[in-house]
Design a protein around this motif. Structure first.
Motif, PDB file in Angstrom:
ATOM      1  N   TRP A  51       0.831  -1.195   0.000  1.00 48.93           N
ATOM      2  CA  TRP A  51       0.000   0.000   0.000  1.00 48.93           C
ATOM      3  C   TRP A  51       0.872   1.253   0.000  1.00 48.93           C
ATOM      4  O   TRP A  51       0.559   2.246  -0.641  1.00 48.93           O
ATOM      5  CB  TRP A  51      -0.949   0.013   1.195  1.00 48.93           C
ATOM      6  N   ARG A  52       1.979   1.206   0.731  1.00 50.93           N
ATOM      7  CA  ARG A  52       2.888   2.365   0.755  1.00 50.93           C
ATOM      8  C   ARG A  52       3.497   2.589  -0.632  1.00 50.93           C
ATOM      9  O   ARG A  52       3.622   3.716  -1.087  1.00 50.93           O
ATOM     10  CB  ARG A  52       3.979   2.126   1.804  1.00 50.93           C
ATOM     11  N   ARG A  53       3.900   1.512  -1.320  1.00 51.17           N
ATOM     12  CA  ARG A  53       4.428   1.656  -2.687  1.00 51.17           C
ATOM     13  C   ARG A  53       3.372   2.210  -3.632  1.00 51.17           C
ATOM     14  O   ARG A  53       3.669   3.012  -4.512  1.00 51.17           O
ATOM     15  CB  ARG A  53       4.929   0.305  -3.204  1.00 51.17           C
ATOM     16  N   THR A  54       2.116   1.806  -3.437  1.00 52.18           N
ATOM     17  CA  THR A  54       1.032   2.344  -4.251  1.00 52.18           C
ATOM     18  C   THR A  54       0.902   3.850  -4.029  1.00 52.18           C
ATOM     19  O   THR A  54       0.725   4.612  -4.986  1.00 52.18           O
ATOM     20  CB  THR A  54      -0.292   1.634  -3.902  1.00 52.18           C
ATOM     21  N   ALA A  55       1.019   4.282  -2.782  1.00 51.44           N
ATOM     22  CA  ALA A  55       0.936   5.714  -2.478  1.00 51.44           C
ATOM     23  C   ALA A  55       2.075   6.482  -3.135  1.00 51.44           C
ATOM     24  O   ALA A  55       1.862   7.551  -3.716  1.00 51.44           O
ATOM     25  CB  ALA A  55       0.956   5.934  -0.962  1.00 51.44           C
ATOM     26  N   ILE A  56       3.278   5.936  -3.070  1.00 49.00           N
ATOM     27  CA  ILE A  56       4.437   6.611  -3.668  1.00 49.00           C
ATOM     28  C   ILE A  56       4.284   6.715  -5.184  1.00 49.00           C
ATOM     29  O   ILE A  56       4.535   7.777  -5.768  1.00 49.00           O
ATOM     30  CB  ILE A  56       5.738   5.888  -3.284  1.00 49.00           C
ATOM     31  N   SER A  57       3.842   5.641  -5.823  1.00 47.97           N
ATOM     32  CA  SER A  57       3.687   5.693  -7.279  1.00 47.97           C
ATOM     33  C   SER A  57       2.539   6.620  -7.684  1.00 47.97           C
ATOM     34  O   SER A  57       2.608   7.282  -8.726  1.00 47.97           O
ATOM     35  CB  SER A  57       3.485   4.288  -7.850  1.00 47.97           C
ATOM     36  N   ALA A  58       1.496   6.693  -6.873  1.00 58.51           N
ATOM     37  CA  ALA A  58       0.400   7.615  -7.178  1.00 58.51           C
ATOM     38  C   ALA A  58       0.858   9.065  -7.059  1.00 58.51           C
ATOM     39  O   ALA A  58       0.482   9.914  -7.881  1.00 58.51           O
ATOM     40  CB  ALA A  58      -0.788   7.351  -6.248  1.00 58.51           C
ATOM     41  N   ILE A  59       1.688   9.368  -6.058  1.00 61.70           N
ATOM     42  CA  ILE A  59       2.221  10.726  -5.914  1.00 61.70           C
ATOM     43  C   ILE A  59       3.122  11.069  -7.094  1.00 61.70           C
ATOM     44  O   ILE A  59       3.065  12.180  -7.631  1.00 61.70           O
ATOM     45  CB  ILE A  59       2.961  10.871  -4.573  1.00 61.70           C
ATOM     46  N   ALA A  60       3.940  10.112  -7.528  1.00 61.26           N
ATOM     47  CA  ALA A  60       4.807  10.355  -8.688  1.00 61.26           C
ATOM     48  C   ALA A  60       3.966  10.597  -9.942  1.00 61.26           C
ATOM     49  O   ALA A  60       4.259  11.507 -10.736  1.00 61.26           O
ATOM     50  CB  ALA A  60       5.746   9.178  -8.891  1.00 61.26           C
ATOM     51  N   SER A  61       2.911   9.821 -10.121  1.00 61.33           N
ATOM     52  CA  SER A  61       2.028  10.015 -11.278  1.00 61.33           C
ATOM     53  C   SER A  61       1.340  11.374 -11.221  1.00 61.33           C
ATOM     54  O   SER A  61       1.225  12.060 -12.247  1.00 61.33           O
ATOM     55  CB  SER A  61       0.971   8.913 -11.320  1.00 61.33           C
ATOM     56  N   ALA A  62       0.882  11.765 -10.039  1.00 64.27           N
ATOM     57  CA  ALA A  62       0.232  13.069  -9.890  1.00 64.27           C
ATOM     58  C   ALA A  62       1.203  14.195 -10.230  1.00 64.27           C
ATOM     59  O   ALA A  62       0.823  15.177 -10.880  1.00 64.27           O
ATOM     60  CB  ALA A  62      -0.295  13.232  -8.467  1.00 64.27           C
ATOM     61  N   THR A  63       2.458  14.043  -9.818  1.00 59.01           N
ATOM     62  CA  THR A  63       3.468  15.053 -10.129  1.00 59.01           C
ATOM     63  C   THR A  63       3.680  15.155 -11.639  1.00 59.01           C
ATOM     64  O   THR A  63       3.759  16.269 -12.193  1.00 59.01           O
ATOM     65  CB  THR A  63       4.795  14.710  -9.427  1.00 59.01           C
ATOM     66  N   LEU A  64       3.756  14.027 -12.311  1.00 60.28           N
ATOM     67  CA  LEU A  64       3.953  14.045 -13.772  1.00 60.28           C
ATOM     68  C   LEU A  64       2.742  14.632 -14.498  1.00 60.28           C
ATOM     69  O   LEU A  64       2.905  15.375 -15.465  1.00 60.28           O
ATOM     70  CB  LEU A  64       4.262  12.634 -14.268  1.00 60.28           C
ATOM     71  N   PHE A  65       1.539  14.298 -14.035  1.00 62.15           N
ATOM     72  CA  PHE A  65       0.350  14.876 -14.652  1.00 62.15           C
ATOM     73  C   PHE A  65       0.299  16.384 -14.445  1.00 62.15           C
ATOM     74  O   PHE A  65      -0.096  17.138 -15.335  1.00 62.15           O
ATOM     75  CB  PHE A  65      -0.930  14.229 -14.112  1.00 62.15           C
TER      76      PHE A  65
END
Length: 109
Positions: free
Chosen positions: A21-35
Motif C-alpha cells: 500500500w505504501r508503494r502504491t501511495a508513492i507511485s500515485a504521488i509520482a504520477s500526480a506530479t507528472l500529470f
C-alpha cells in the motif's frame, strides 16, 4: 461489555501488504506530479484536454491518500475488510488510464 480485541497477525503477510500500500501511495504521488507537469508545461489551457491532466493529478492524490491511510492502519494492526478500498483505488487508476489514453489520442490528431 467491551468490544473484542482485534487479533494482531504476527506474520509477515500484514507487513508485506502494508508495504505494498505504501508503494502504491508513492507511485500515485509520482504520477500526480507528472500529470501536473504535463498540465503546467503543455500549454493546452482550460480546454477539456487541458483539464484532463489536472483531474488525473487530483485523482492520483486521492488514491495516494487512501493507500497511505490503509498502510498506516495495517501497521497499527487493524485488519478490516478492504473490498471498498480496493474497488475505489482500482476505479481511480482505471479512470486515470482512460484519461491518459484520451490525451494521447486527442493530441495525435
Amino acid at each position: 461489555m467491551s468490544a473484542p480485541a482485534i487479533a494482531r497477525d504476527p506474520g509477515l503477510a500484514t507487513e508485506r501488504t502494508a508495504l505494498a500500500w505504501r508503494r502504491t501511495a508513492i507511485s500515485a504521488i509520482a504520477s500526480a506530479t507528472l500529470f501536473t507537469k504535463v498540465a503546467a508545461e503543455g500549454g493546452i489551457g482550460w480546454r477539456p484536454t487541458g483539464l484532463l491532466p489536472l483531474g488525473a493529478a487530483v485523482l492520483m492524490m486521492l488514491v495516494a491518500a487512501i493507500a497511505l491511510a490503509r498502510s498506516r492502519s495495517l501497521h497499527r494492526g487493524a485488519h478490516r475488510g478492504t473490498a471498498p478500498l480496493l474497488l475505489l483505488v482500482s476505479a481511480g487508476v482505471a479512470a486515470v488510464g482512460l484519461a491518459a489514453m484520451a490525451m494521447v489520442l486527442v493530441h495525435r490528431a
